[in-house]
Design a protein around this motif. Structure first.
Motif, PDB file in Angstrom:
ATOM      1  N   GLY A  65      20.304  62.418  43.081  1.00  0.00           N
ATOM      2  CA  GLY A  65      20.411  63.278  44.076  1.00  0.00           C
ATOM      3  C   GLY A  65      19.707  64.549  44.107  1.00  0.00           C
ATOM      4  N   VAL A  66      19.687  65.180  43.201  1.00  0.00           N
ATOM      5  CA  VAL A  66      18.991  66.241  42.995  1.00  0.00           C
ATOM      6  C   VAL A  66      17.359  66.212  43.108  1.00  0.00           C
ATOM      7  CG1 VAL A  66      18.552  68.300  41.283  1.00  0.00           C
ATOM      8  CG2 VAL A  66      20.761  67.555  41.389  1.00  0.00           C
ATOM      9  N   PRO A  67      16.887  65.510  42.532  1.00  0.00           N
ATOM     10  CA  PRO A  67      15.337  65.231  42.880  1.00  0.00           C
ATOM     11  C   PRO A  67      15.143  64.904  44.484  1.00  0.00           C
ATOM     12  CG  PRO A  67      15.676  64.006  40.903  1.00  0.00           C
ATOM     13  CD  PRO A  67      17.013  64.387  41.451  1.00  0.00           C
ATOM     14  N   LEU A  68      16.159  64.291  44.808  1.00  0.00           N
ATOM     15  CA  LEU A  68      15.906  63.884  46.383  1.00  0.00           C
ATOM     16  C   LEU A  68      16.217  65.062  47.409  1.00  0.00           C
ATOM     17  CD1 LEU A  68      17.580  60.272  46.669  1.00  0.00           C
ATOM     18  CD2 LEU A  68      14.983  60.865  46.744  1.00  0.00           C
ATOM     19  N   ALA A  69      17.095  65.920  46.979  1.00  0.00           N
ATOM     20  CA  ALA A  69      17.645  67.030  47.758  1.00  0.00           C
ATOM     21  C   ALA A  69      16.469  68.215  47.629  1.00  0.00           C
ATOM     22  CB  ALA A  69      18.936  67.553  47.380  1.00  0.00           C
ATOM     23  N   ALA A  70      15.811  68.452  46.517  1.00  0.00           N
ATOM     24  CA  ALA A  70      14.955  69.462  46.102  1.00  0.00           C
ATOM     25  C   ALA A  70      13.998  69.755  47.065  1.00  0.00           C
ATOM     26  CB  ALA A  70      14.322  69.387  44.653  1.00  0.00           C
ATOM     27  N   PRO A  71      13.130  68.532  47.634  1.00  0.00           N
ATOM     28  CA  PRO A  71      12.115  68.789  48.552  1.00  0.00           C
ATOM     29  C   PRO A  71      12.815  69.376  49.878  1.00  0.00           C
ATOM     30  CG  PRO A  71      11.850  66.970  47.738  1.00  0.00           C
ATOM     31  CD  PRO A  71      12.994  67.252  46.998  1.00  0.00           C
ATOM     32  N   ILE A  72      13.756  68.817  50.154  1.00  0.00           N
ATOM     33  CA  ILE A  72      14.438  69.225  51.504  1.00  0.00           C
ATOM     34  C   ILE A  72      14.775  70.789  51.725  1.00  0.00           C
ATOM     35  CG2 ILE A  72      16.380  69.195  52.659  1.00  0.00           C
ATOM     36  CD1 ILE A  72      16.923  66.231  52.040  1.00  0.00           C
ATOM     37  N   SER A  73      15.395  71.530  50.334  1.00  0.00           N
ATOM     38  CA  SER A  73      15.613  72.700  50.158  1.00  0.00           C
ATOM     39  C   SER A  73      14.420  73.306  50.187  1.00  0.00           C
ATOM     40  CB  SER A  73      16.536  73.007  49.225  1.00  0.00           C
ATOM     41  OG  SER A  73      16.000  72.574  47.902  1.00  0.00           O
ATOM     42  N   TRP A  74      13.377  72.981  49.541  1.00  0.00           N
ATOM     43  CA  TRP A  74      12.050  73.586  49.295  1.00  0.00           C
ATOM     44  C   TRP A  74      11.298  73.935  50.544  1.00  0.00           C
ATOM     45  CZ3 TRP A  74       9.713  76.408  45.692  1.00  0.00           C
ATOM     46  CH2 TRP A  74       8.326  76.672  45.842  1.00  0.00           C
ATOM     47  N   PHE A  75      11.299  72.818  51.568  1.00  0.00           N
ATOM     48  CA  PHE A  75      10.605  73.174  52.770  1.00  0.00           C
ATOM     49  C   PHE A  75      11.340  73.475  53.894  1.00  0.00           C
ATOM     50  CE2 PHE A  75       7.964  69.643  50.674  1.00  0.00           C
ATOM     51  CZ  PHE A  75       6.967  70.425  50.541  1.00  0.00           C
ATOM     52  N   THR A  76      12.704  73.644  53.851  1.00  0.00           N
ATOM     53  CA  THR A  76      13.528  74.076  55.111  1.00  0.00           C
ATOM     54  C   THR A  76      14.221  75.344  54.623  1.00  0.00           C
ATOM     55  OG1 THR A  76      15.475  73.113  53.978  1.00  0.00           O
ATOM     56  CG2 THR A  76      14.371  71.778  55.625  1.00  0.00           C
ATOM     57  N   VAL A  77      14.351  75.873  53.529  1.00  0.00           N
ATOM     58  CA  VAL A  77      14.843  77.286  53.251  1.00  0.00           C
ATOM     59  C   VAL A  77      13.813  78.156  53.054  1.00  0.00           C
ATOM     60  CG1 VAL A  77      16.474  78.659  51.740  1.00  0.00           C
ATOM     61  CG2 VAL A  77      17.003  76.327  52.322  1.00  0.00           C
ATOM     62  N   ARG A  78      13.474  79.254  54.150  1.00  0.00           N
ATOM     63  CA  ARG A  78      12.484  80.003  53.973  1.00  0.00           C
ATOM     64  C   ARG A  78      12.805  81.161  54.303  1.00  0.00           C
ATOM     65  NH1 ARG A  78       9.056  78.141  50.544  1.00  0.00           N
ATOM     66  NH2 ARG A  78       7.944  76.107  51.189  1.00  0.00           N
ATOM     67  N   VAL A  79      13.114  82.357  53.549  1.00  0.00           N
ATOM     68  CA  VAL A  79      13.520  83.824  53.712  1.00  0.00           C
ATOM     69  C   VAL A  79      12.024  84.570  53.352  1.00  0.00           C
ATOM     70  CG1 VAL A  79      14.687  85.538  53.202  1.00  0.00           C
ATOM     71  CG2 VAL A  79      15.402  83.532  53.107  1.00  0.00           C
ATOM     72  N   PRO A  80      11.230  85.373  54.449  1.00  0.00           N
ATOM     73  CA  PRO A  80      10.294  86.002  54.406  1.00  0.00           C
ATOM     74  C   PRO A  80      10.735  87.110  53.284  1.00  0.00           C
ATOM     75  CG  PRO A  80      10.871  86.273  56.445  1.00  0.00           C
ATOM     76  CD  PRO A  80      11.903  85.526  55.824  1.00  0.00           C
ATOM     77  N   ARG A  81       9.739  87.790  52.679  1.00  0.00           N
ATOM     78  CA  ARG A  81       9.807  88.876  51.770  1.00  0.00           C
ATOM     79  C   ARG A  81      10.196  90.106  52.341  1.00  0.00           C
ATOM     80  NH1 ARG A  81       6.230  89.326  46.456  1.00  0.00           N
ATOM     81  NH2 ARG A  81       6.257  87.006  45.769  1.00  0.00           N
ATOM     82  N   SER A  82       9.899  90.344  53.923  1.00  0.00           N
ATOM     83  CA  SER A  82      10.102  91.270  54.716  1.00  0.00           C
ATOM     84  C   SER A  82      11.685  91.225  55.039  1.00  0.00           C
ATOM     85  CB  SER A  82       9.305  91.447  55.854  1.00  0.00           C
ATOM     86  OG  SER A  82       9.543  90.258  56.662  1.00  0.00           O
ATOM     87  N   GLY A  83      12.373  90.202  54.849  1.00  0.00           N
ATOM     88  CA  GLY A  83      13.761  89.882  55.151  1.00  0.00           C
ATOM     89  C   GLY A  83      14.762  90.581  54.011  1.00  0.00           C
ATOM     90  N   PHE A  84      14.178  90.969  53.058  1.00  0.00           N
ATOM     91  CA  PHE A  84      14.950  91.741  51.986  1.00  0.00           C
ATOM     92  C   PHE A  84      14.808  93.192  51.915  1.00  0.00           C
ATOM     93  CE2 PHE A  84      14.304  87.564  50.059  1.00  0.00           C
ATOM     94  CZ  PHE A  84      15.477  86.985  49.982  1.00  0.00           C
TER      95      PHE A  84
END
Length: 94
Positions: A65-84
Motif C-alpha cells: 500500500g505505501v508504494p501505491l499511495a506515495a505517487p498519489i501524495s507526491w502529485f496531489t499535495v502541493r504547498v508553494p514555498r510562499s505559503g509558509f
C-alpha cells in the motif's frame, strides 16, 4: 498570525485529513488482521499461528500500500514555498 494555522495555509484541513486517513487505515488493517486470525484458527494449527498469519498479511498489505499511495501524495499535495510564513511568531500552548 494573519489567518494562518501554524504558519501553513489550510493547516486545520490538513490535520483533519491526516487524522481521518490514519483512522481509516487503522480500521482496514485491523479488520484484515482479525479476518486472517479467524481464518487460521480452524486450520488446527497452534494458538500463535493465527497471530503470525495475521501480522504477516497486514505487513504485506502495508508494504504494497505505501508504494501505491506515495505517487498519489507526491502529485496531489502541493504547498508553494510562499505559503509558509518566514517570520511568524512562535505559538506556545503550555
Amino acid at each position: 498570525m494573519g489567518g494562518l494555522d501554524g504558519g501553513c495555509p489550510g493547516g486545520a484541513a490538513l490535520t483533519v485529513t491526516q487524522q481521518i486517513g490514519g483512522s481509516i487505515g487503522t480500521a482496514v488493517f485491523t479488520a484484515l488482521y482479525a479476518e486472517m486470525v479467524a481464518s487460521a484458527a480452524p486450520a488446527g494449527s497452534g494458538p500463535f499461528a493465527g497471530f503470525v498469519e495475521g501480522y504477516s498479511t497486514v505487513f504485506l498489505a502495508a508494504a504494497v500500500g505505501v508504494p501505491l499511495a506515495a505517487p498519489i501524495s507526491w502529485f496531489t499535495v502541493r504547498v508553494p514555498r510562499s505559503g509558509f510564513v518566514a517570520d511568524a511568531e512562535a505559538v506556545h500552548l503550555g
